[in-house]
Write an enzyme that holds these catalytic residues in place. Structure first.
Site, short mmCIF file in Angstrom:
data_model
loop_
_atom_site.label_atom_id
_atom_site.label_comp_id
_atom_site.label_asym_id
_atom_site.label_seq_id
_atom_site.Cartn_x
_atom_site.Cartn_y
_atom_site.Cartn_z
N TRP A 120 0.88 -1.30 0.06
CA TRP A 120 0.16 0.02 -0.05
C TRP A 120 0.92 1.22 -0.05
O TRP A 120 1.91 1.39 0.82
CB TRP A 120 -1.05 0.11 1.22
N ASP B 162 -0.48 9.22 0.43
CA ASP B 162 0.09 10.60 0.38
C ASP B 162 1.84 10.64 -0.07
O ASP B 162 2.57 10.07 0.47
CB ASP B 162 -0.03 11.35 1.42
N ARG C 192 -3.34 18.23 11.58
CA ARG C 192 -2.56 17.28 10.97
C ARG C 192 -1.90 18.00 9.76
O ARG C 192 -2.48 18.78 9.18
CB ARG C 192 -2.91 15.94 10.62
N ASP C 193 -0.58 17.36 9.30
CA ASP C 193 -0.24 17.54 7.99
C ASP C 193 0.54 18.84 7.65
O ASP C 193 0.08 19.81 7.04
CB ASP C 193 -1.20 17.38 6.65
N ASP D 19 -11.29 16.27 3.33
CA ASP D 19 -11.65 14.75 3.93
C ASP D 19 -12.89 14.55 3.64
O ASP D 19 -13.16 13.32 3.37
CB ASP D 19 -11.33 15.02 5.45
#
Length: 593
Positions: free
Chosen positions: A144, A147, A270-271, A358
């Site tokens: 898998w 991002d 996040r991110d 999202d």
């Protein structure tokens, strides 16, 4: 129209297909200098596109007349129409019950539902799936991937980190995979860069960004999911800055360096982006969050990357857009066709703010002005704000990330292509997801309201032979075969010229057109659709339209849509056939037997 074929990627005997579709990374002296392919500008009645992909049986170009079909024909077909497969009626295979992945951990959904709500699936074999691995697009050797993370150019090498599960072809156990390249096309796999091995990232080393500092050193900020599944931001740096391959990384002992502030959910933080340097000597970065259903980007300030201050307010917020993931923020030049360092600002500069939503799993961006004095960003056009306006890509494209390539003075964009296979098929084939072909991003000086994207020039090094067709006239309702020879891959550059009288004589056309909701390639209009059918076979029973659609308002302004219609994928993909209605006109590219 030019079609470039790679004879080394023709697999008449699938039994002998290579396990992985990449060349090993060539030595620098062996790298042929790529031709300098300039970006093609659309003319008044010309539209250009560069498409690359895998050809199953043939490639088809669709040019649609102004008539609309009365009804849509739906037909269910049994049997396998691919000539490389045995001719037999497929049996029905029932897949395991669909399981959600990622949402409970606080990230977007990472599992895809089967096409049939009953779980019906085509009875794939490993042999059938083996030829699906790509050659143009980056993907790991197995398992898998999602991002793209921390891309950068460092000491002569392009680096791409990526969300990776080293144990399975489904989402979970997320680590940072790592690959390097000399040309953004041929990649060398390296050992894992970072794994979940501390309390602050034990449930996942999630998305982050790299920042190249003025002294040439590099730091990485990434989101970790803690032992209590709280999203925090962590710092890492190379163990050996002199190593051009950046093989080993050290996590900062004081991690986490940022935790969810009051009012922000523990699963909504996040991110972090690449940091930018402001005139006051401080570094700023932004990351995604939400307040109720309003998507927001928080701004933090630092001088040393180990201690951070949350600034008042937000960089930007858009009500109704939900959680913002994988935020990206960067400058573009409005006067020159070059990329800009992330810290650039001032006259002749606009800033792009992009968020991955999202809720919808789509990437939206907007152009605007960054006010460094109070760290806010205002869109040029509020109607086309982040999350409600323009998307990078109207196909399967998410969690994108840019970086400034100081080697060639360009801004390069990567994006995660999650495909649409379900988990059972991913497990059977042993891998899931690819990265998009890297693209150069520029401000569109013609419109002043959007970006222009074009594949990096290095992709042209993959073109070995070419076939050109010039001045092909396609009448309404006609099918014109073009012989492209034998190939399983085509890289196509095509220009479409619209009849000027029709274009100018049309007062108004489909001003409310939308790639998703306007009927796809079956929706007939005065000025579209027209484009290409990929993954198509002789009878046109299977086809994936990739097409343009022109909308025109009464003021004479045009809007051009570039769309992909997955609803017409058929026998090999969904056990369902959705024929295009009559009245279309086709340019049919037929492969030699």
């Amino acid at each position: 129209m030019s079609m470039y074929t790679n004879p080394f990627r023709s697999f008449p005997d699938l039994e002998h297909v290579v396990p992985y579709s990449y060349d090993t990374l060539r030595d620098e002296e062996e790298q042929a200098e790529a031709p300098s392919g300039g970006r093609r500008r659309p003319m008044k009645v010309l539209l250009s596109t560069l498409l690359s992909g895998i050809l199953l049986l043939a490639l088809v170009m669709v040019l649609t007349g102004g008539q609309r079909s009365e009804e849509e024909v739906v037909e269910v077909v049994e049997g396998n129409h691919h000539p490389s497969f045995p001719s037999s009626k497929p049996s029905r295979a029932i897949e395991p019950e669909w399981v959600s992945r990622g949402v409970s951990e606080g990230v977007s959904e990472k599992a895809f539902r089967p096409y049939s709500e009953k779980g019906d699936s085509y009875p794939w074999t490993n042999l059938m799936l083996s030829w699906q691995r790509t050659a143009y697009h980056f993907q790991p050797e197995k398992n898998w991937m999602n991002d793209p993370n921390g891309p950068l150019f460092y000491k002569g090498w392009y680096h791409l980190f990526y969300q990776y599960n080293p144990d399975s072809a489904v989402w979970g156990n997320i680590t940072w995979g790592h690959a390097v390249s000399k040309d953004l096309i041929h990649w060398l796999y390296l050992p894992l860069a970072m794994v979940p091995d501390h309390w602050y990232d034990i449930n996942g080393v999630w998305t982050g960004s790299a920042t190249l500092l003025p002294d040439g050193s590099v730091v990485i900020l990434y989101t970790g999911s803690t032992d209590e599944k709280v999203q925090v931001q962590n710092l890492a740096h190379p163990a050996d800055p002199s190593d051009p391959l950046l093989l080993h990384w050290i996590k900062y002992p004081g991690n986490p360096v940022m935790v969810p502030p009051p009012g922000i959910g523990t699963l909504d933080f996040r991110d972090p982006t690449t940091a930018w340097l402001t005139p006051d000597g401080n570094w700023r970065l932004t990351l995604g969050s939400k307040v109720n259903e309003t998507g927001i980007s928080l701004v933090y300030q630092t001088t040393n990357f180990t201690s951070y201050e949350l600034l008042d307010g937000v960089l930007h917020a858009v009500p109704g857009t939900g959680m913002w993931e994988c935020v990206d923020f960067y400058p573009v030049s409005t006067t020159e066709e070059i990329g800009l360092n992330t810290s650039a600002f001032g006259p002749g500069v606009k800033h792009v703010l992009k968020a991955s939503l999202d809720d919808s799993k789509k990437d939206y961006y907007a152009l605007g002005t960054y006010y460094v004095e109070n760290d806010t960003w205002i869109p040029d056009n509020p109607v086309a704000d982040v999350g409600i306006g323009i998307r990078y890509d109207y196909g399967k494209y998410y969690a994108s990330k840019t970086f400034y390539d100081q080697h060639k003075q360009r801004r390069v964009l990567f994006g995660w292509i999650g495909e649409t296979d379900n988990e059972a098929e991913d497990i059977k084939k042993g891998w899931a997801s690819v990265q998009s072909i890297p693209r150069v991003v520029l401000f569109d000086q013609k419109t002043g309201s959007n970006l222009v994207q074009w594949p990096v020039e290095e992709v042209e090094s993959l073109r070995l032979t070419s076939t050109e067709f010039d001045k092909v006239v396609v009448g309404a309702g006609s099918v014109v075969p073009l012989d492209v020879g034998t190939a399983t891959q085509l890289d196509i550059t095509a220009e479409f010229e619209i009849d000027s009288e029709t274009l100018e004589g049309t007062i108004e056309a489909d001003i409310g057109y939308n790639c998703t909701t306007s009927g796809g390639a079956a929706g007939r209009g005065t000025l579209g659709p027209f484009g290409l059918l990929v993954l198509a076979e002789d009878s046109l029973a299977e086809q994936t339209p990739v097409y343009f659609y022109i909308a025109k308002d009464t003021d004479g302004d045009y809007r051009t849509f570039f769309c992909a219609d997955e609803s017409r994928q058929g026998l090999l993909w969904q056990m369902m056939l959705l024929n295009m209605s009559t009245g279309a006109m086709f340019l049919y590219l037929k492969e030699k037997n």
